[in-house]
Design a protein around this motif. Structure first.
Motif, PDB file in Angstrom:
ATOM      1  N   GLN A 196      -2.472  -0.607   2.076  1.00 30.39           N
ATOM      2  CA  GLN A 196      -1.046  -0.919   2.119  1.00 30.39           C
ATOM      3  C   GLN A 196      -0.220   0.357   2.206  1.00 30.39           C
ATOM      4  O   GLN A 196      -0.568   1.386   1.621  1.00 30.39           O
ATOM      5  CB  GLN A 196      -0.657  -1.715   0.860  1.00 30.39           C
ATOM      6  CG  GLN A 196       0.785  -2.171   0.819  1.00 30.39           C
ATOM      7  CD  GLN A 196       1.062  -3.097  -0.365  1.00 30.39           C
ATOM      8  OE1 GLN A 196       0.132  -3.548  -1.043  1.00 30.39           O
ATOM      9  NE2 GLN A 196       2.327  -3.374  -0.613  1.00 30.39           N
ATOM     10  N   HIS A 197       0.855   0.293   2.971  1.00 30.20           N
ATOM     11  CA  HIS A 197       1.852   1.361   2.961  1.00 30.20           C
ATOM     12  C   HIS A 197       3.227   0.710   3.016  1.00 30.20           C
ATOM     13  O   HIS A 197       3.574   0.017   3.960  1.00 30.20           O
ATOM     14  CB  HIS A 197       1.648   2.361   4.114  1.00 30.20           C
ATOM     15  CG  HIS A 197       1.645   1.743   5.475  1.00 30.20           C
ATOM     16  ND1 HIS A 197       2.775   1.612   6.251  1.00 30.20           N
ATOM     17  CD2 HIS A 197       0.637   1.210   6.203  1.00 30.20           C
ATOM     18  CE1 HIS A 197       2.470   1.047   7.397  1.00 30.20           C
ATOM     19  NE2 HIS A 197       1.177   0.773   7.395  1.00 30.20           N
ATOM     20  N   GLY A 198       3.984   0.911   1.967  1.00 30.90           N
ATOM     21  CA  GLY A 198       5.287   0.276   1.859  1.00 30.90           C
ATOM     22  C   GLY A 198       5.148  -1.235   1.794  1.00 30.90           C
ATOM     23  O   GLY A 198       4.373  -1.771   1.002  1.00 30.90           O
ATOM     24  N   VAL A 199       5.887  -1.928   2.656  1.00 30.91           N
ATOM     25  CA  VAL A 199       5.854  -3.388   2.674  1.00 30.91           C
ATOM     26  C   VAL A 199       4.823  -3.915   3.665  1.00 30.91           C
ATOM     27  O   VAL A 199       4.761  -5.123   3.916  1.00 30.91           O
ATOM     28  CB  VAL A 199       7.246  -3.952   3.037  1.00 30.91           C
ATOM     29  CG1 VAL A 199       8.267  -3.570   1.982  1.00 30.91           C
ATOM     30  CG2 VAL A 199       7.685  -3.475   4.420  1.00 30.91           C
ATOM     31  N   VAL A 200       4.008  -3.028   4.215  1.00 35.00           N
ATOM     32  CA  VAL A 200       3.018  -3.420   5.215  1.00 35.00           C
ATOM     33  C   VAL A 200       1.628  -3.440   4.583  1.00 35.00           C
ATOM     34  O   VAL A 200       1.168  -2.433   4.046  1.00 35.00           O
ATOM     35  CB  VAL A 200       3.021  -2.468   6.426  1.00 35.00           C
ATOM     36  CG1 VAL A 200       1.997  -2.918   7.458  1.00 35.00           C
ATOM     37  CG2 VAL A 200       4.412  -2.410   7.045  1.00 35.00           C
ATOM     38  N   GLU A 201       0.966  -4.614   4.632  1.00 32.88           N
ATOM     39  CA  GLU A 201      -0.378  -4.779   4.096  1.00 32.88           C
ATOM     40  C   GLU A 201      -1.359  -4.969   5.260  1.00 32.88           C
ATOM     41  O   GLU A 201      -1.085  -5.723   6.196  1.00 32.88           O
ATOM     42  CB  GLU A 201      -0.450  -5.997   3.179  1.00 32.88           C
ATOM     43  CG  GLU A 201       0.542  -5.976   2.021  1.00 32.88           C
ATOM     44  CD  GLU A 201       0.569  -7.301   1.301  1.00 32.88           C
ATOM     45  OE1 GLU A 201      -0.502  -7.773   0.873  1.00 32.88           O
ATOM     46  OE2 GLU A 201       1.666  -7.885   1.185  1.00 32.88           O
ATOM     47  N   HIS A 202      -2.499  -4.293   5.167  1.00 34.62           N
ATOM     48  CA  HIS A 202      -3.512  -4.365   6.212  1.00 34.62           C
ATOM     49  C   HIS A 202      -4.811  -4.957   5.653  1.00 34.62           C
ATOM     50  O   HIS A 202      -5.237  -4.603   4.553  1.00 34.62           O
ATOM     51  CB  HIS A 202      -3.832  -2.978   6.772  1.00 34.62           C
ATOM     52  CG  HIS A 202      -2.712  -2.340   7.529  1.00 34.62           C
ATOM     53  ND1 HIS A 202      -2.619  -2.362   8.900  1.00 34.62           N
ATOM     54  CD2 HIS A 202      -1.619  -1.659   7.089  1.00 34.62           C
ATOM     55  CE1 HIS A 202      -1.535  -1.713   9.288  1.00 34.62           C
ATOM     56  NE2 HIS A 202      -0.907  -1.281   8.209  1.00 34.62           N
ATOM     57  N   THR A 203      -5.429  -5.835   6.437  1.00 34.29           N
ATOM     58  CA  THR A 203      -6.809  -6.246   6.206  1.00 34.29           C
ATOM     59  C   THR A 203      -7.570  -5.863   7.471  1.00 34.29           C
ATOM     60  O   THR A 203      -7.507  -6.564   8.489  1.00 34.29           O
ATOM     61  CB  THR A 203      -6.928  -7.749   5.941  1.00 34.29           C
ATOM     62  OG1 THR A 203      -6.143  -8.091   4.792  1.00 34.29           O
ATOM     63  CG2 THR A 203      -8.377  -8.144   5.697  1.00 34.29           C
TER      64      THR A 203
END
Length: 827
Positions: free
Chosen positions: A482-489
């Motif tokens: 995650q970075h800031g309001v962005v979540e990655h899978t």
């Protein structure tokens, strides 16, 4: 059930208690462990209020009261407190049907002398009915409130009712369906049980965009058409791993009693699975071990002298739950509506799960299945089935083979594993693998065509053996960051497939047969070996996928894959070998908007490829068949409800389709292209007061956009433009009929063309299904754990033609009425 054994939840920076940690903490609270406080399903208090009012469907078998309360609490999403002294030695009759929380607790506590009382904070405690005061135990335990995450459904686990909210088929990660930018349907175990499905095709009868039983009665494979394109019947997926057979006889028919879920992913899916058809895939999810005890025995009797015995058992092998097991088995002896054709089966599936810690899970899955059928193929003359014959209509029970010769015997054995290990809070490693062997012995007599007298058919036959070996391994690394309001899978994977088939087939001409007054046993045909070959396929693929969630509102899915394949054929009779290699890059892109109201519009583009084994007249290898799909849709899944509605439109194209080479008989050329466009609507809901509903509507046109046989612009044969299906089930909640369930289904399949030349049509047909079930414990405590059900498909025994276009100008009838009575005992 502790679903985290298969998919541990991702950790956040705030500490989350594991179940063992909670137990240790509670042990300290109880002043040295003099009593143990049972705390089940620990949601936040914000979720307790809506859970209390909402009705849900449950299928909890009878058992120790503590176990049944523990399971109910987790499934209902409530906090329930009691001491083990309170429930010691008590049993519960279990719970089947749709209940609100208080009604469900009352039913579970029947005859126990206890009642559950809701507290102001939304939690529940057990009270003795006589005293009317909360039971606190010898140590004076107070009600303890522990806040933790609600234990949720997982992508691989069981579902209460008909509505699944998570799946891994479209992404290979445990993803909410509402965040998936592609149409997907999940048929749950509850739906399969209540509709008493006998095959994978049965289970898909009510799904949008799916034509089940597209090949009529055929024991060789589950032949399914998705969005106008046949899945081939020989290309199956089990727990995300491919099972492939090269020829008609080597298809795989899976026993549905051993399945937890059946999932349909519509459209191209090569980004995750490599080579495959453009229409979509059907992924079967196996039953897996569970720490919660399951003890089920089931007896079935039905039409066509059907007798079946089945059992499903699961639970802990060690007290701490580190080792759990499951054992599922079935024996069937049955005839069919076709003369001389039986439907016998033996099936057993042991499974074992090892969970040494909260971060590691290893599940071993084994399976053996043996099918015995009297024939693998049954097509009758078009004149006499679809069209009128001066001699009358040919009976649906007519057998065109030779009793004692025709057979379809198949044995399949597989062993595989599912490994998952959480390397850190962000990294998870998964590896799934399976090895499978299958041997098929198929003798069949076919018709070559109807003679001038309109009653006699010519026949030829084959006697063959096929031995298929499949080995598949899929390794994945999942990175959640995650970075800031962005979540990655982010998912990085590599899979390898190796598949081999050895086949020998002999052919012979058989004597003619009168289809109206057949006389058997007059053929002594001499069989001549016509095929002896080995086919081998290897494929390896690398894939990368990123699911990007922005501010909890937008979800983008991006994926790319690179595949390399090699296929070879050794012709032992001709002494030749042909080899073909192909490679392809496929991708997918999708976007979903998550509206606060529960609506989720989405848009996606996806691709597929399938190598084509053969050569042109001049010896050139064929290009791989490719597929591209554009899809736009919207889902509706309101929070805290068991409702799911999906509407979608799609434009799907298959390219490099092989067609007959008109200049060189016996050869093919790649001048074909088929386009499928349509609209689909599917809805499922578990409603209050014991109502469960599902429905679907599909409208589409599958057109030959390129064809060198004069059929360009025509509709693809055997694909109806319209299908409609609806199922409504109600469980009586109170009164003298309490515990009675009634389900009614309607299936309408529209008309379709019988050939690509569009020279004639197969009429539309409508079928009615019926289900009656009763919880026998309503008759008294001696019947605790017993349930009875009567399921009837094609209730009014309608005769209809399902499909045409077979060799010799033949068609196939659809399934006749099938009534099955089931008696199930759970303890």
């Amino acid at each position: 059930m502790d679903h985290t054994r298969h998919k541990p939840p991702q950790r956040s920076s705030a500490r989350r208690f594991t179940r063992s940690a909670l137990a240790r903490a509670i042990g300290h609270i109880t002043l040295g462990g003099a009593a143990v406080l049972a705390v089940v399903s620990l949601p936040s208090m914000a979720l307790a209020q809506p859970a209390a009012a909402q009705a849900r469907s449950y299928n909890i078998p009878p058992g120790p009261l503590e176990d049944t309360l523990n399971r109910f609490g987790r499934e209902a999403g409530i906090l329930l407190s009691f001491t083990t002294e309170t429930t010691a030695g008590l049993r519960s009759p279990g719970l089947q049907g749709s209940y609100a929380v208080q009604a469900g607790l009352d039913a579970l506590l029947t005859g126990s002398g206890l009642q559950a009382t809701r507290q102001p904070n939304g939690s529940y405690v057990l009270n003795k009915v006589s005293a009317g005061t909360a039971v606190t135990g010898a140590t004076g335990l107070p009600v303890v409130t522990v806040t933790a995450d609600v234990e949720q459904e997982t992508a691989w686990g069981p579902v209460n009712g008909y509505v699944a909210k998570r799946s891994a088929t479209a992404t290979k990660t445990d993803t909410p369906i509402i965040e998936t930018p592609q149409s997907i349907t999940v048929i749950t175990r509850d739906q399969m049980t209540e509709q008493n499905v006998q095959s994978v095709s049965d289970a898909l009868r009510y799904s949008a965009g799916v034509l089940a039983e597209s090949n009529g009665p055929d024991p060789r494979a589950d032949n399914i058409v998705i969005r106008g394109f046949d899945t081939g019947g020989r290309d199956a997926y089990r727990d995300g791993l491919r099972s492939y057979a090269f020829n008609n006889q080597g298809g795989t028919v899976y026993e549905t009693y051993g399945l937890e879920r059946i999932e349909v992913l519509r459209g191209p899916s090569s980004i995750l699975y490599g080579q495959g058809g453009a229409g979509g895939i059907v992924n079967l999810i196996s039953k897996r071990p569970t720490a919660e005890p399951i003890h089920e025995l089931q007896v079935q009797v039905g039409e066509n002298d059907r007798m079946q015995l089945a059992g499903d058992f699961a639970g802990k092998l060690t007290e701490d739950g580190e080792w759990t097991y499951r054992l599922t088995g079935l024996l069937r002896d049955s005839d069919t509506f076709i003369d001389y054709v039986n439907d016998d089966r033996q099936y057993i599936a042991p499974a074992l799960t090892w969970t040494p810690d909260a971060d590691t899970s290893f599940t071993l899955l084994m399976e053996y299945q043996s099918n015995q059928r009297g024939q693998g193929y049954q097509a009758l003359p078009r004149v006499g089935t679809l069209d009128s014959n001066p001699n009358g209509k040919i009976s649906t029970s007519t057998f065109l083979g030779e009793p004692g010769f025709d057979r379809f015997d198949q044995e399949r054995t597989s062993i595989g594993y599912l490994l998952e290990h959480r390397l850190s809070d962000q990294l998870t490693l998964r590896q799934n693998a399976r090895y499978q062997e299958m041997e098929t012995k198929a003798n069949s007599v076919y018709m070559t065509g109807l003679k001038a007298d309109n009653r006699t058919v010519g026949r030829y036959g084959s006697q063959g053996t096929e031995k298929v070996k499949n080995a598949v391994i899929d390794t994945q690394v999942q990175w959640n960051w995650q970075h800031g309001v962005v979540e990655h899978t982010t998912l990085l994977g590599f899979d390898l497939q190796s598949m081999r088939n050895d086949s020998q087939t002999a052919y012979a001409t058989f004597n003619d047969l009168d289809v109206y007054q057949p006389i058997y046993g007059q053929s002594s045909a001499a069989l001549t070996l016509g095929e002896d070959s080995r086919q081998h396929l290897t494929q390896n693929g690398f894939y990368l996928q990123d699911q990007i969630k922005i501010d909890k509102t937008w979800v983008a899915t991006l994926g790319i894959r690179r595949d390399s394949t090699k296929q070879s054929t050794d012709d032992h009779l001709g002494g030749t070998q042909t080899t073909q290699t192909d490679s392809a890059t496929t991708g997918r892109i999708g976007l979903v908007y998550l509206a606060p109201s529960g609506f989720a519009p989405y848009v996606s583009y996806s691709e597929s490829f399938t190598p084509v084994v053969d050569t042109t007249y001049n010896g050139s290898a064929f290009k791989p068949e490719t597929g591209q799909q554009y899809e736009v849709g919207v889902r509706y899944q309101p929070a805290d409800s068991a409702i799911s509605i999906t509407a979608s439109v799609f434009d799907l194209t298959r390219q490099n389709v092989t067609t007959d080479d008109l200049e060189h008989a016996g050869f093919s050329t790649q001048r074909g292209e088929v386009n499928s466009r349509g609209f689909e609507l599917e809805a499922k809901a578990n409603l209050a007061h014991g109502w469960d509903v599902l429905g679907s509507y599909s409208h589409g046109k599958t057109k030959l956009t390129k064809d060198n046989s004069g059929n360009e612009g025509n509709q693809l044969s055997n694909v109806p433009q319209n299908t409609v299906a609806a199922w409504v089930q109600h469980t009586v909640q109170s009164g003298d009929l309490s515990g009675l369930g009634i389900g009614v289904g309607v299936r309408h399949v529209g008309s379709s063309y019988r050939d690509d030349a569009n020279t004639g049509k197969i009429p539309a047909y409508t079928l009615i299904d019926l289900a009656l079930r009763y919880d026998l414990r309503r008759l008294g405590t001696n019947w605790n754990g017993w349930r009875a059900a009567l399921n009837v498909s094609n209730l009014f025994d309608k005769e209809y033609v399902a499909t045409c276009g077979y060799y010799g100008d033949a068609c196939k009838y659809g399934y006749r009425r099938n009534a099955v009575l089931t008696l199930t005992y759970n303890w």
